[in-house]
Design a protein around this motif. Structure first.
Motif, PDB file in Angstrom:
ATOM      1  N   MET A   1       0.813  -1.218   0.000  1.00  0.00           N
ATOM      2  CA  MET A   1       0.000   0.000   0.000  1.00  0.00           C
ATOM      3  C   MET A   1       0.843   1.263   0.000  1.00  0.00           C
ATOM      4  O   MET A   1       0.391   2.324  -0.413  1.00  0.00           O
ATOM      5  N   MET A   2       2.089   1.166   0.486  1.00  0.00           N
ATOM      6  CA  MET A   2       2.928   2.358   0.615  1.00  0.00           C
ATOM      7  C   MET A   2       3.425   2.806  -0.756  1.00  0.00           C
ATOM      8  O   MET A   2       4.028   2.042  -1.500  1.00  0.00           O
ATOM      9  N   GLN A   3       3.169   4.067  -1.082  1.00  0.00           N
ATOM     10  CA  GLN A   3       3.511   4.635  -2.373  1.00  0.00           C
ATOM     11  C   GLN A   3       4.741   5.539  -2.259  1.00  0.00           C
ATOM     12  O   GLN A   3       5.128   5.948  -1.161  1.00  0.00           O
ATOM     13  N   PRO A   4       5.370   5.862  -3.395  1.00  0.00           N
ATOM     14  CA  PRO A   4       6.509   6.794  -3.360  1.00  0.00           C
ATOM     15  C   PRO A   4       6.126   8.125  -2.718  1.00  0.00           C
ATOM     16  O   PRO A   4       5.004   8.621  -2.891  1.00  0.00           O
ATOM     17  N   ILE A   5       7.078   8.692  -1.985  1.00  0.00           N
ATOM     18  CA  ILE A   5       6.816   9.890  -1.185  1.00  0.00           C
ATOM     19  C   ILE A   5       7.204  11.147  -1.962  1.00  0.00           C
ATOM     20  O   ILE A   5       8.369  11.298  -2.348  1.00  0.00           O
ATOM     21  N   PRO A   6       6.273  12.070  -2.198  1.00  0.00           N
ATOM     22  CA  PRO A   6       6.666  13.333  -2.827  1.00  0.00           C
ATOM     23  C   PRO A   6       7.500  14.175  -1.872  1.00  0.00           C
ATOM     24  O   PRO A   6       7.343  14.083  -0.649  1.00  0.00           O
ATOM     25  N   ALA A   7       8.378  14.999  -2.426  1.00  0.00           N
ATOM     26  CA  ALA A   7       9.260  15.823  -1.583  1.00  0.00           C
ATOM     27  C   ALA A   7       8.464  16.735  -0.662  1.00  0.00           C
ATOM     28  O   ALA A   7       8.891  17.024   0.469  1.00  0.00           O
ATOM     29  N   SER A   8       7.290  17.184  -1.104  1.00  0.00           N
ATOM     30  CA  SER A   8       6.469  18.090  -0.304  1.00  0.00           C
ATOM     31  C   SER A   8       5.884  17.417   0.931  1.00  0.00           C
ATOM     32  O   SER A   8       5.347  18.084   1.814  1.00  0.00           O
ATOM     33  N   ALA A   9       5.990  16.073   1.009  1.00  0.00           N
ATOM     34  CA  ALA A   9       5.418  15.334   2.139  1.00  0.00           C
ATOM     35  C   ALA A   9       6.389  15.197   3.306  1.00  0.00           C
ATOM     36  O   ALA A   9       6.097  14.491   4.267  1.00  0.00           O
ATOM     37  N   ALA A  10       7.537  15.855   3.225  1.00  0.00           N
ATOM     38  CA  ALA A  10       8.477  15.895   4.348  1.00  0.00           C
ATOM     39  C   ALA A  10       8.284  17.212   5.085  1.00  0.00           C
ATOM     40  O   ALA A  10       8.422  18.289   4.495  1.00  0.00           O
ATOM     41  N   LEU A 278      13.362   5.031   2.852  1.00  0.00           N
ATOM     42  CA  LEU A 278      12.352   5.922   2.297  1.00  0.00           C
ATOM     43  C   LEU A 278      12.364   5.783   0.781  1.00  0.00           C
ATOM     44  O   LEU A 278      13.434   5.854   0.160  1.00  0.00           O
ATOM     45  N   HIS A 279      11.198   5.596   0.215  1.00  0.00           N
ATOM     46  CA  HIS A 279      11.062   5.453  -1.235  1.00  0.00           C
ATOM     47  C   HIS A 279      10.476   6.756  -1.785  1.00  0.00           C
ATOM     48  O   HIS A 279       9.265   6.958  -1.786  1.00  0.00           O
ATOM     49  N   TRP A 280      11.360   7.625  -2.235  1.00  0.00           N
ATOM     50  CA  TRP A 280      10.961   8.950  -2.704  1.00  0.00           C
ATOM     51  C   TRP A 280      10.434   8.894  -4.138  1.00  0.00           C
ATOM     52  O   TRP A 280      10.830   8.035  -4.925  1.00  0.00           O
ATOM     53  N   LYS A 281       9.587   9.842  -4.438  1.00  0.00           N
ATOM     54  CA  LYS A 281       9.017   9.931  -5.784  1.00  0.00           C
ATOM     55  C   LYS A 281       9.988  10.574  -6.759  1.00  0.00           C
ATOM     56  O   LYS A 281      10.095  10.167  -7.911  1.00  0.00           O
ATOM     57  N   GLU A 282      10.735  11.574  -6.279  1.00  0.00           N
ATOM     58  CA  GLU A 282      11.585  12.361  -7.181  1.00  0.00           C
ATOM     59  C   GLU A 282      13.072  12.055  -7.042  1.00  0.00           C
ATOM     60  O   GLU A 282      13.893  12.633  -7.761  1.00  0.00           O
ATOM     61  N   LYS A 283      13.448  11.178  -6.092  1.00  0.00           N
ATOM     62  CA  LYS A 283      14.868  10.908  -5.895  1.00  0.00           C
ATOM     63  C   LYS A 283      15.068   9.455  -5.488  1.00  0.00           C
ATOM     64  O   LYS A 283      14.102   8.749  -5.184  1.00  0.00           O
ATOM     65  N   PRO A 284      16.314   8.980  -5.466  1.00  0.00           N
ATOM     66  CA  PRO A 284      16.570   7.553  -5.198  1.00  0.00           C
ATOM     67  C   PRO A 284      16.131   7.114  -3.805  1.00  0.00           C
ATOM     68  O   PRO A 284      15.982   7.928  -2.890  1.00  0.00           O
ATOM     69  N   ILE A 311      11.552  10.716  11.140  1.00  0.00           N
ATOM     70  CA  ILE A 311      12.736  10.290  10.399  1.00  0.00           C
ATOM     71  C   ILE A 311      13.997  10.970  10.910  1.00  0.00           C
ATOM     72  O   ILE A 311      14.046  12.189  11.098  1.00  0.00           O
ATOM     73  N   ASP A 312      15.015  10.158  11.129  1.00  0.00           N
ATOM     74  CA  ASP A 312      16.376  10.639  11.371  1.00  0.00           C
ATOM     75  C   ASP A 312      17.238  10.058  10.256  1.00  0.00           C
ATOM     76  O   ASP A 312      17.465   8.850  10.205  1.00  0.00           O
ATOM     77  N   ASP A 313      17.685  10.914   9.338  1.00  0.00           N
ATOM     78  CA  ASP A 313      18.486  10.431   8.212  1.00  0.00           C
ATOM     79  C   ASP A 313      19.962  10.794   8.343  1.00  0.00           C
ATOM     80  O   ASP A 313      20.732  10.683   7.386  1.00  0.00           O
TER      81      ASP A 313
END
Length: 333
Positions: A1-10, A278-284, A311-313
């Protein structure tokens, strides 16, 4: 169910560590994010002495979200929650909004390591309002307090509240508890307990039988998020697993449990919710150090549409992400 994350969602709050994160749509049509924050300058472990529950607003789920106010500020050492608020989770029951949280007080000393004086004063509370914009009514006593019996599994401190309303109309509050059986100041073991009430503001009656114990581990899980799925007539819990035994990952991960009575739990058919990626929409794809404090947001029909996580990256500031969820089930091959 988990979809790629847009940058605006951070969601970031510059100059602050952001942790936790719970989202609700208000009657004003806007989206309200409640989160924990404390100053980066004070260091990460100062969450236990400096955290406050803040409130940001967005016009859509995609964002952006902008800081609006501090929903639960410090209010003085004379109150049980007067110095720290943390672990927010937001719900609407009936016509009112209920903001559940952990609060504490203590000596106020900011340390590079955990301040046990504050940690061991953690208790659970609720604030009530007619709108997500407040004003929030707080109470002078905790909603759930530690047990007076020194041998009880929640005799030392409690935190991580999560609540849902069951099909019988009763409210079930799941929380993390720490006992005094292990050496102080840390104590332990760390378990989870359930309390029930006919009202979202209590009084709550505890069941002191520990839940989610596993293979004699003193600290197997934390960060529960509890909900009832009416379509499946089933309770579910997403939790952070410390050792990766259930998930099979061997490290921190999010896992899923299910129950028909909110008393006896079993791992779900597919227990792994997320690894530390994290599976981003716009980046790796991005590996992160911590992915914790899961919370869900539901649509009007009761379907989960977002998974929120802290998130701690490894960068200077931490943040919250809103992971889109698809309702389409994958085709079996």
């Amino acid at each position: 169910m988990m979809q790629p994350i847009p940058a605006s969602a951070a969601f970031h709050d510059p100059g602050y560590f952001v942790w936790c994160g719970a989202l609700i749509k208000g009657s004003d049509g806007k989206y309200h994010l409640f989160y924990s924050r404390w100053k980066v300058a004070d260091g990460f472990e100062s969450w236990v002495t400096r955290s406050e529950v803040a409130h940001a607003i967005g016009s859509s789920l995609e964002g952006p979200f902008v800081f609006h106010d501090v929903a639960l500020p410090a209010r003085g050492k004379e109150f049980w929650d007067g110095m720290v608020t943390h672990n927010p989770t937001i719900h609407r029951f009936g016509k009112k909004y209920y903001l559940y949280y952990m609060g504490n007080l203590g000596n106020g000393v900011v340390m590079s390591t955990l301040n046990w004086d504050h940690r061991n004063n953690q208790r659970i509370g609720v604030a009530v309002a007619d709108s997500p914009n407040g004003p929030w009514k707080r109470f002078d006593t905790p909603l759930v307090d530690v047990s007076a019996d020194a041998n009880a599994p929640d005799a030392l401190c409690i935190s991580n509240p999560s609540i849902t309303q069951g099909p019988d109309g009763r409210f079930r509050l799941l929380y993390k508890a720490v006992g005094k059986q292990k050496p102080l100041p840390g104590g332990g073991p760390v378990v989870h307990l359930m309390a029930t009430s006919d009202s979202p503001t209590g009084p709550f009656r505890k069941n002191l039988t520990p839940m989610f114990t596993f293979q004699n581990l003193a600290f197997p899980f934390e960060d529960p998020y509890l909900w009832f799925d009416a379509k499946r007539d089933t309770y579910f819990v997403i939790m952070k697993e410390m050792a990766g035994v259930i998930s099979g990952t061997g490290h921190f991960s999010l896992v899923l449990f299910q129950s028909h009575d909110a008393v006896t739990w079993e791992k779900a058919e597919h227990p792994l919710v997320s690894t530390l990626e994290l599976h981003w929409k716009e980046k790796p794809r991005q590996a992160v150090r911590r992915l914790e404090r899961p919370q869900l947001m539901f649509d009007a029909a009761g379907k989960p549409i977002l998974l929120l996580a802290a998130i701690d990256d490894g960068s200077e500031e931490t943040y919250n992400v809103r992971i889109p969820l698809s309702q389409e089930r994958p085709t079996k091959r």
